[in-house]
Structures are given as C-alpha cells and as structure tokens.
Enzyme design. Sequence first.
Site, PDB file in Angstrom:
ATOM      1  N   MET A 112       1.925   7.242  -6.890  1.00  0.00           N
ATOM      2  CA  MET A 112       3.223   7.914  -6.911  1.00  0.00           C
ATOM      3  C   MET A 112       3.147   9.440  -7.005  1.00  0.00           C
ATOM      4  O   MET A 112       4.025  10.071  -7.585  1.00  0.00           O
ATOM      5  CB  MET A 112       4.068   7.355  -8.062  1.00  0.00           C
ATOM      6  N   SER A 128      -0.209  -4.762  -6.686  1.00  0.00           N
ATOM      7  CA  SER A 128      -0.283  -5.994  -5.879  1.00  0.00           C
ATOM      8  C   SER A 128      -0.878  -5.725  -4.491  1.00  0.00           C
ATOM      9  O   SER A 128      -1.588  -6.580  -3.948  1.00  0.00           O
ATOM     10  CB  SER A 128       1.089  -6.658  -5.765  1.00  0.00           C
ATOM     11  N   ASN A 129      -0.627  -4.552  -3.933  1.00  0.00           N
ATOM     12  CA  ASN A 129      -1.246  -4.236  -2.637  1.00  0.00           C
ATOM     13  C   ASN A 129      -2.739  -3.972  -2.784  1.00  0.00           C
ATOM     14  O   ASN A 129      -3.532  -4.352  -1.917  1.00  0.00           O
ATOM     15  CB  ASN A 129      -0.543  -3.041  -1.988  1.00  0.00           C
ATOM     16  N   GLU A 182       3.753  -6.849   3.186  1.00  0.00           N
ATOM     17  CA  GLU A 182       2.802  -5.760   2.887  1.00  0.00           C
ATOM     18  C   GLU A 182       1.408  -6.319   2.619  1.00  0.00           C
ATOM     19  O   GLU A 182       0.403  -5.756   3.054  1.00  0.00           O
ATOM     20  CB  GLU A 182       3.274  -4.961   1.666  1.00  0.00           C
ATOM     21  N   ASN A 193      -1.698   5.139   3.728  1.00  0.00           N
ATOM     22  CA  ASN A 193      -0.706   4.753   2.716  1.00  0.00           C
ATOM     23  C   ASN A 193       0.109   3.588   3.251  1.00  0.00           C
ATOM     24  O   ASN A 193       0.214   3.406   4.459  1.00  0.00           O
ATOM     25  CB  ASN A 193       0.221   5.954   2.449  1.00  0.00           C
ATOM     26  N   HIS A 233       4.051   2.174   2.965  1.00  0.00           N
ATOM     27  CA  HIS A 233       5.390   2.606   2.537  1.00  0.00           C
ATOM     28  C   HIS A 233       6.386   1.503   2.881  1.00  0.00           C
ATOM     29  O   HIS A 233       6.383   1.000   4.007  1.00  0.00           O
ATOM     30  CB  HIS A 233       5.767   3.906   3.256  1.00  0.00           C
ATOM     31  N   ILE A 267       2.240  13.157  -4.733  1.00  0.00           N
ATOM     32  CA  ILE A 267       2.044  13.748  -3.407  1.00  0.00           C
ATOM     33  C   ILE A 267       0.777  14.607  -3.457  1.00  0.00           C
ATOM     34  O   ILE A 267       0.621  15.420  -4.369  1.00  0.00           O
ATOM     35  CB  ILE A 267       3.233  14.677  -3.048  1.00  0.00           C
TER      36      ILE A 267
END
Length: 197
Positions: free
Chosen positions: A94, A17-18, A178, A111, A113, A96
Amino acid sequence: MTKSQMNVAILISGRGSNMLALAKAIADPDYPAQVVGVISDQTDAKGLTLAAELNIPTIAIARSNFSSKAEHEAAIQKQLEMWKAEIVCLAGYMRIFSADFIENWPARFINIHPSLLPKFKGLDTHQRVLNAGDPEHGTTVHYVTAGMDEGPVIAQARVTVEADDTVETLTNRVLVEEHKLYPMALRKLIDAFLAKQ
Ligand code: GRF
C-alpha cells in the site's frame, strides 16, 4: 548453463492472499521461478505469517524505522539484492514507490490492481464500480511505473457485476480471479525473459 528459473520477491502490506496464490503456484516444480522472500512494510501483516508457514524468508521493513522515503526504499532495495531478486511482485503493497526505485527494476516490477485498468485507479474500486453501475468489473496485472496504476497491462480477468452484488460479494469474486490471474501473468513474463536469454 541455460537459466530455467527466476528469483521472485513479493511485497505485501496485509492479508497476503495474492502472495499465497503466487507462492503456491510457484511451488509447482514446473513453474519457472522460486520465491526468494516476502517483504512487508507492516510488522503485523497476516501475510508474513502465511509466508513463514511455507518456509519462505520474510522481513518487515517498516517505514517508521526510517527518517525518509528514500532511506526506506534503499533498505527494501538492499534486501531485494541480498535475496538476488530478479522480479518484484507487489501484492496488496500500500505504498507508492519513487521513480528512482522503479528505475532499478525495468520491466521486472509488477502489481495487481482490483479493477479493469485504466478504469478505477486508486482505492475503493469495488464500491466505485457499484456506484457507477458498471455491468463488468475485474482485475489487472500491470507493470509498475511512476504513475499510480498506470503501467502497461500484462493481463486482465473480468467478472460480471450482478444486480444484488455488494462490496463484499464483488471483492470475493474478484479475488478468486486475482488468485488465478497473477500466477498466470507472472509466468508469461518469466517465460518471455527466459526465451530471450
Ligand atoms: C488485492 O485485491 C489486490 O488487487 C490489491 O490489494 C488486494 C490485496 O489483497 N492490490 P491480498 O493482501 O493479496 O489478500
């Protein structure tokens, strides 16, 4: 010729969605960017379908197809270079990244968060905010650095935590913020880059 647009790539793992909020904002001809592609580490990420529906190039680069994290990251880097990406946005990605990968994108790797960093780094932020009884919650756009959710903050948006909030109501209210914050924060970054050239 003065450059007026920057190439943005978006990395996702799921719903997207972002990513969609960024892609829709960037589609405005006045927005100083174009989305050159969306990468997912999950072949079945819903966001890949959403991006394809907007005619954005997509690719799944699954970790399971590579024998090491370094090889997986090298494949992502190669794809970003093929698209001539200049800024990389993580949007619900998801994994690192290693310090080596991050060094490829100085001040160009960001990013979102779902917490008011430095509070609540990591997972399950909405539940942890409720458990803590915090009166306020929110979301942060920040630079990606080697420490998880630790890079310098670019922008934040706040929401009030209501007495009857659940993880679901809080998640939804933060998501609304967001979707406004990420396009705004990215634009701030791009405007600063373009002003410096
Ligand atoms: C968002 O809450 C974002 O802050 C976090 O993961 C979630 C991704 O949601 N990093 P979506 O895939 O963009 O809908």
